[in-house]
Design an enzyme around this catalytic site. Structure first.
Site, PDB file in Angstrom:
ATOM      1  N   ASP A   2       0.831  -1.206   0.000  1.00 11.02           N
ATOM      2  CA  ASP A   2       0.000   0.000   0.000  1.00 11.02           C
ATOM      3  C   ASP A   2       0.868   1.259   0.000  1.00 11.02           C
ATOM      4  O   ASP A   2       1.989   1.253   0.503  1.00 11.02           O
ATOM      5  CB  ASP A   2      -0.909  -0.030   1.247  1.00 11.02           C
ATOM      6  CG  ASP A   2      -2.045   0.964   1.137  1.00 11.02           C
ATOM      7  OD1 ASP A   2      -2.329   1.448   0.020  1.00 11.02           O
ATOM      8  OD2 ASP A   2      -2.658   1.269   2.177  1.00 11.02           O
TER       9      ASP A   2
ATOM     10  N   HIS B 298       2.772   3.080  -8.885  1.00  9.46           N
ATOM     11  CA  HIS B 298       2.614   1.665  -9.217  1.00  9.46           C
ATOM     12  C   HIS B 298       3.851   1.146  -9.981  1.00  9.46           C
ATOM     13  O   HIS B 298       4.320   0.039  -9.762  1.00  9.46           O
ATOM     14  CB  HIS B 298       1.354   1.437 -10.041  1.00  9.46           C
ATOM     15  CG  HIS B 298       0.098   1.849  -9.313  1.00  9.46           C
ATOM     16  ND1 HIS B 298      -0.148   1.494  -8.020  1.00  9.46           N
ATOM     17  CD2 HIS B 298      -0.973   2.605  -9.708  1.00  9.46           C
ATOM     18  CE1 HIS B 298      -1.320   2.001  -7.632  1.00  9.46           C
ATOM     19  NE2 HIS B 298      -1.832   2.686  -8.642  1.00  9.46           N
TER      20      HIS B 298
ATOM     21  N   LEU C 208      11.228 -20.532  -4.294  1.00 12.74           N
ATOM     22  CA  LEU C 208      10.218 -19.617  -3.762  1.00 12.74           C
ATOM     23  C   LEU C 208       8.955 -19.618  -4.625  1.00 12.74           C
ATOM     24  O   LEU C 208       9.040 -19.521  -5.854  1.00 12.74           O
ATOM     25  CB  LEU C 208      10.804 -18.195  -3.727  1.00 12.74           C
ATOM     26  CG  LEU C 208       9.828 -17.077  -3.382  1.00 12.74           C
ATOM     27  CD1 LEU C 208       9.526 -17.064  -1.885  1.00 12.74           C
ATOM     28  CD2 LEU C 208      10.366 -15.722  -3.815  1.00 12.74           C
TER      29      LEU C 208
HETATM   30  C1  FPP Z   1      -2.177   0.144  -3.253  1.00 15.16           C
HETATM   31  O1  FPP Z   1      -1.597   1.409  -3.189  1.00 15.16           O
HETATM   32  C2  FPP Z   1      -1.563  -0.595  -4.335  1.00 15.16           C
HETATM   33  C3  FPP Z   1      -2.225  -1.147  -5.365  1.00 15.16           C
HETATM   34  C4  FPP Z   1      -3.685  -1.104  -5.518  1.00 15.16           C
HETATM   35  C5  FPP Z   1      -1.500  -1.807  -6.457  1.00 15.16           C
HETATM   36  C6  FPP Z   1      -0.323  -2.580  -6.035  1.00 15.16           C
HETATM   37  C7  FPP Z   1       0.441  -2.975  -7.212  1.00 15.16           C
HETATM   38  C8  FPP Z   1       1.787  -2.969  -7.286  1.00 15.16           C
HETATM   39  C9  FPP Z   1       2.643  -2.599  -6.148  1.00 15.16           C
HETATM   40  C10 FPP Z   1       2.499  -3.396  -8.500  1.00 15.16           C
HETATM   41  C11 FPP Z   1       2.230  -4.827  -8.748  1.00 15.16           C
HETATM   42  C12 FPP Z   1       3.210  -5.407  -9.638  1.00 15.16           C
HETATM   43  C13 FPP Z   1       3.045  -6.572 -10.258  1.00 15.16           C
HETATM   44  C14 FPP Z   1       4.192  -7.144 -10.939  1.00 15.16           C
HETATM   45  C15 FPP Z   1       1.763  -7.273 -10.317  1.00 15.16           C
HETATM   46  P1  FPP Z   1      -2.488   2.677  -3.501  1.00 15.16           P
HETATM   47  O2  FPP Z   1      -2.347   3.009  -4.922  1.00 15.16           O
HETATM   48  O3  FPP Z   1      -3.871   2.431  -3.027  1.00 15.16           O
HETATM   49  O4  FPP Z   1      -1.786   3.761  -2.638  1.00 15.16           O
HETATM   50  P2  FPP Z   1      -2.489   5.007  -1.914  1.00 15.16           P
HETATM   51  O5  FPP Z   1      -3.265   4.420  -0.760  1.00 15.16           O
HETATM   52  O6  FPP Z   1      -1.336   5.823  -1.479  1.00 15.16           O
HETATM   53  O7  FPP Z   1      -3.358   5.689  -2.905  1.00 15.16           O
END
Ligand code: FPP
Length: 255
Positions: A34, A51, A145
């Site tokens: 997050d 992201h 893994l």
């Molecule tokens: C939450 O942070 C994160 C997500 C909804 C997406 C997570 C995805 C990745 C970290 C990349 C994944 C990579 C692969 C290879 C699948 P948020 O955007 O809600 O953060 P915020 O709360 O600050 O808005």
């Protein structure tokens, strides 16, 4: 225990790597990644850059988990609720598995990593699904893994589907209600075949579970950190595992 290195002037300069006991490594670590959006916003960038950099943190966490001897690493990459985000953001997120695998798959294969996916894959765009299917297929015989992407995953939907399946078997006369056991429920969840997470990590300072593996984390140790996901490094994983090793797991019993 976190060892502190003394600087030449005698003050505490920087944190050295915490001591990790090799005989008490969590077998399954699950991560709620997050804070991507907030990380990007803080740097004056669009959310999608969070992201993009979150994807790099996925690589760092995977290598660090593999080095530590963790057997299962589950990453919450997209929830069943994330579809409500703006279309451009959803589209971007749906391209990340492809991008990640096109860059990293060969190295992951070399490291004997097995890729899996946990979630309702049939609802993902075909390009996302195909990339994942290729990654899963090409690593299915690997024995190292397990890198398990929770994509279009939601725990309540997962449990609802499991209950529907068991209900249908009861209706068909194949199962009696009294034969339902926690083990049978386990076998009907998307995580079937994997041990429950020993350690659940959430970044970004939010103290909630957000519909993630609600059944499976019944006895997981929880570790929260204020850092945003794109900032996550090997050192954070080591801190989490060191803290895990300081805890006494009682599973409701007495020690
Ligand atoms: C939450 O942070 C994160 C997500 C909804 C997406 C997570 C995805 C990745 C970290 C990349 C994944 C990579 C692969 C290879 C699948 P948020 O955007 O809600 O953060 P915020 O709360 O600050 O808005």
């Amino acid at each position: 225990m976190i060892k502190r290195v003394r600087s030449w002037w005698g003050g505490q300069a920087k944190q050295a790597e915490p001591d990790i006991a090799p005989d008490n490594i969590p077998e399954h670590v699950a991560i709620i990644m997050d804070g991507n959006g907030r990380w990007a916003k803080r740097l004056g960038m669009p959310r999608i850059m969070g992201h993009q950099n979150g994807m790099k943190a996925v690589k760092r966490a995977t290598i660090a988990a593999d080095d530590l001897g963790i057997k299962y690493l589950t990453m919450y990459a997209f929830s069943t609720e994330n579809w409500t985000r703006p279309k451009e953001e959803v589209d971007f997120l749906m391209r990340l598995p492809q991008e990640f695998l096109s860059i990293e798959l060969d190295e992951l294969i070399e490291k004997n990593v097995q890729i899996r996916m946990m979630g309702h894959g049939e609802l993902l765009p075909s390009h996302t699904r195909q990339a994942l299917e290729e990654g899963i297929e090409r690593t299915k015989h690997n024995t190292g893994l397990v890198l398990n992407f929770a994509l279009n995953y939601g725990s309540r939907l997962e449990m609802t589907e499991a209950m529907k399946r068991l209900g249908a078997r009861i209706e068909a006369g194949e199962l009696k209600a009294e034969e339902i056991t926690p083990e049978l429920i386990d076998q009907n969840l998307l995580s079937a075949g994997m041990p429950d997470p020993d350690l659940l990590i959430r970044t970004s300072g939010e103290l909630r579970i957000s519909n993630f593996m609600l059944w499976q984390i019944a006895y997981s140790e929880l570790w929260f950190t204020d850092i945003f996901w794109p900032e996550f490094t090997k050192d954070h994983l080591l801190q989490a595992v060191a803290e895990y090793q300081r805890r006494t797991r009682r599973y409701g019993g007495l020690k």
